[in-house]
Design a protein around this motif. Structure first.
Motif, short mmCIF file in Angstrom:
data_model
loop_
_atom_site.label_atom_id
_atom_site.label_comp_id
_atom_site.label_asym_id
_atom_site.label_seq_id
_atom_site.Cartn_x
_atom_site.Cartn_y
_atom_site.Cartn_z
N LEU A 115 5.51 -0.91 2.94
CA LEU A 115 4.63 0.19 2.17
C LEU A 115 5.64 1.14 1.43
O LEU A 115 6.67 1.42 1.71
CB LEU A 115 3.87 0.81 3.23
N THR A 116 4.89 1.65 0.41
CA THR A 116 5.71 2.98 0.07
C THR A 116 5.02 4.01 0.74
O THR A 116 3.97 4.32 1.02
CB THR A 116 5.00 3.22 -1.44
N GLN A 171 0.67 -1.05 -0.17
CA GLN A 171 0.06 0.03 0.13
C GLN A 171 0.85 1.24 0.09
O GLN A 171 2.16 1.31 0.15
CB GLN A 171 -0.91 0.02 1.32
N THR A 172 0.26 2.30 -0.37
CA THR A 172 0.76 3.62 -0.41
C THR A 172 0.24 4.33 0.99
O THR A 172 -0.66 4.65 1.12
CB THR A 172 0.79 4.42 -1.56
N ILE A 184 -3.65 6.97 -3.09
CA ILE A 184 -3.12 7.01 -1.66
C ILE A 184 -4.07 6.09 -1.02
O ILE A 184 -5.36 6.20 -1.08
CB ILE A 184 -2.90 8.52 -1.09
N LYS A 233 7.56 1.73 6.65
CA LYS A 233 8.65 1.27 5.55
C LYS A 233 8.94 -0.03 6.04
O LYS A 233 9.07 -0.95 5.01
CB LYS A 233 9.68 2.21 5.63
N THR A 251 2.58 9.75 -6.24
CA THR A 251 1.53 8.73 -5.94
C THR A 251 0.88 8.36 -7.14
O THR A 251 -0.37 8.45 -7.33
CB THR A 251 0.57 9.45 -4.70
N ASP A 282 10.32 6.93 0.71
CA ASP A 282 10.21 6.84 -0.77
C ASP A 282 10.43 8.38 -1.34
O ASP A 282 11.00 8.71 -2.51
CB ASP A 282 9.13 6.02 -1.19
#
Length: 330
Positions: free
Chosen positions: A170-171, A146-147, A214, A166, A210, A192
């Motif tokens: 995740l991003t 996921q972001t 998001i 992180k 993104t 990131d």
């Protein structure tokens, strides 16, 4: 012998001004049966203190009464004890106030390891850490791939939120208020992307960072960044609202996102405050200590010296001039 403490004597109208405080000199008290006397070594300055100064009774915690010691977290050593749970020499942490000495009956006090630096405890294991931990694991409930985006990302809470995410795969995108803070987030903490919300092309940078939207939003600030971030939220995204520091010193808060967007994106939005979850501090503290011991969490502290500088130091939080967890060393 005497000591100094900071009393709240007026409510702030908008900004926190030094005339709302009075630094008083008092005789060091003697603990009664069941009580302890703690000599404080470090105090924590946090954005939540602005709300504690207000007269709002309809909040998650009662305001500080005028004439009382200003509420604050701190670390100290028990120097006199009539409570067997806290022997003389024990190192403790709790909401003891902006003071050099404090009397406590033990409620809300936690014994902490003597070997850990005070800066590490207040930056990671105390309020910032437990707030970040609860918001990430109990509210946002992230999944790898996921972001996640976090505002005030270089602050004491936001920086931990990003690192936890992180570590879960995740991003992570951080939003901060200076180029220096953004560089720290990417180069030191491994985010990131990090974006300065003051940049004229903030929206364009956000879109580029993104490309897949998001999924999770950890909100600490409100303000200019909130609207563009909300527009990038994916369907079924989750938003944890931890703070709105951009609005704390305004007469009228900025309007929030459209509820139409909430419906269309089927978003889950949850506000949270940690006094609801103080009973989980031992559990969260153990988890955070393990992360710290494994080198999974980095921090930086902004230390000011002396209780006499605590009252002016608070505004560093609202001016965005602090670089790390704001701590007063006594």
């Amino acid at each position: 012998m005497s000591y100094h403490s900071v009393k709240l004597i007026k409510r702030p109208e908008l900004e926190i001004t030094e005339d709302i405080f009075n630094i008083v000199t008092q005789d060091i008290p003697t603990p009664a049966e069941g009580e302890v006397l703690v000599k404080l070594s470090h105090l924590s300055l946090d954005p939540a203190m602005r709300g504690w100064m207000s007269a709002d009774e309809n909040s998650y915690i009662a305001p500080v009464k005028l004439g009382d010691t200003m509420r604050a977290s701190g670390i100290g050593e028990v120097v006199k004890s009539n409570n067997e749970r806290f022997p003389v020499g024990a190192r403790v942490m709790g909401l003891m106030g902006l003071t050099e000495y404090a009397i406590s009956d033990g409620n809300g006090l936690n014994v902490i390891p003597k070997e850990l630096p005070a800066e590490a405890i207040l930056s990671v294991i105390a309020l910032p850490g437990i707030t970040a931990y609860h918001g990430v694991f109990e509210v946002l409930k992230p999944e790898a791939g996921q972001t996640l985006i976090v505002t005030a990302a270089a602050g004491s809470v936001g920086s931990l939120v990003g690192q936890m995410a992180k570590n879960l795969g995740l991003t992570v995108v951080g939003v901060a208020g200076s180029d220096e803070k953004c560089q720290w987030l990417t180069k030191e903490l491994g985010f990131d992307h990090a974006i300065n919300y003051k940049d004229a092309d903030f929206v364009e940078q956000l879109t580029q960072a993104t490309p897949n939207g998001i999924d999770l939003f950890f909100e600490n600030t409100g303000g200019l960044a909130q609207g563009p971030i909300f527009e990038r939220m994916n369907p079924h995204g989750r938003i944890a609202v931890c703070g709105l520091i951009a609005d704390y010193q305004k007469a009228e808060p900025a309007p929030g996102p459209s509820w139409v967007g909430i419906i269309k994106r089927r978003l889950t939005i949850q506000g949270f405050t940690m006094p609801d979850h103080f009973h989980r501090i031992p559990e969260y503290g153990q988890a955070l200590g393990a992360m710290l011991g494994k080198g999974e969490l980095k921090y930086r502290a902004h230390v000011i010296e002396g209780i006499e500088n605590a009252t002016s130091g608070i505004n560093l939080l609202f001016d965005g001039k602090n670089t790390g967890k704001l701590i007063v060393k006594l």
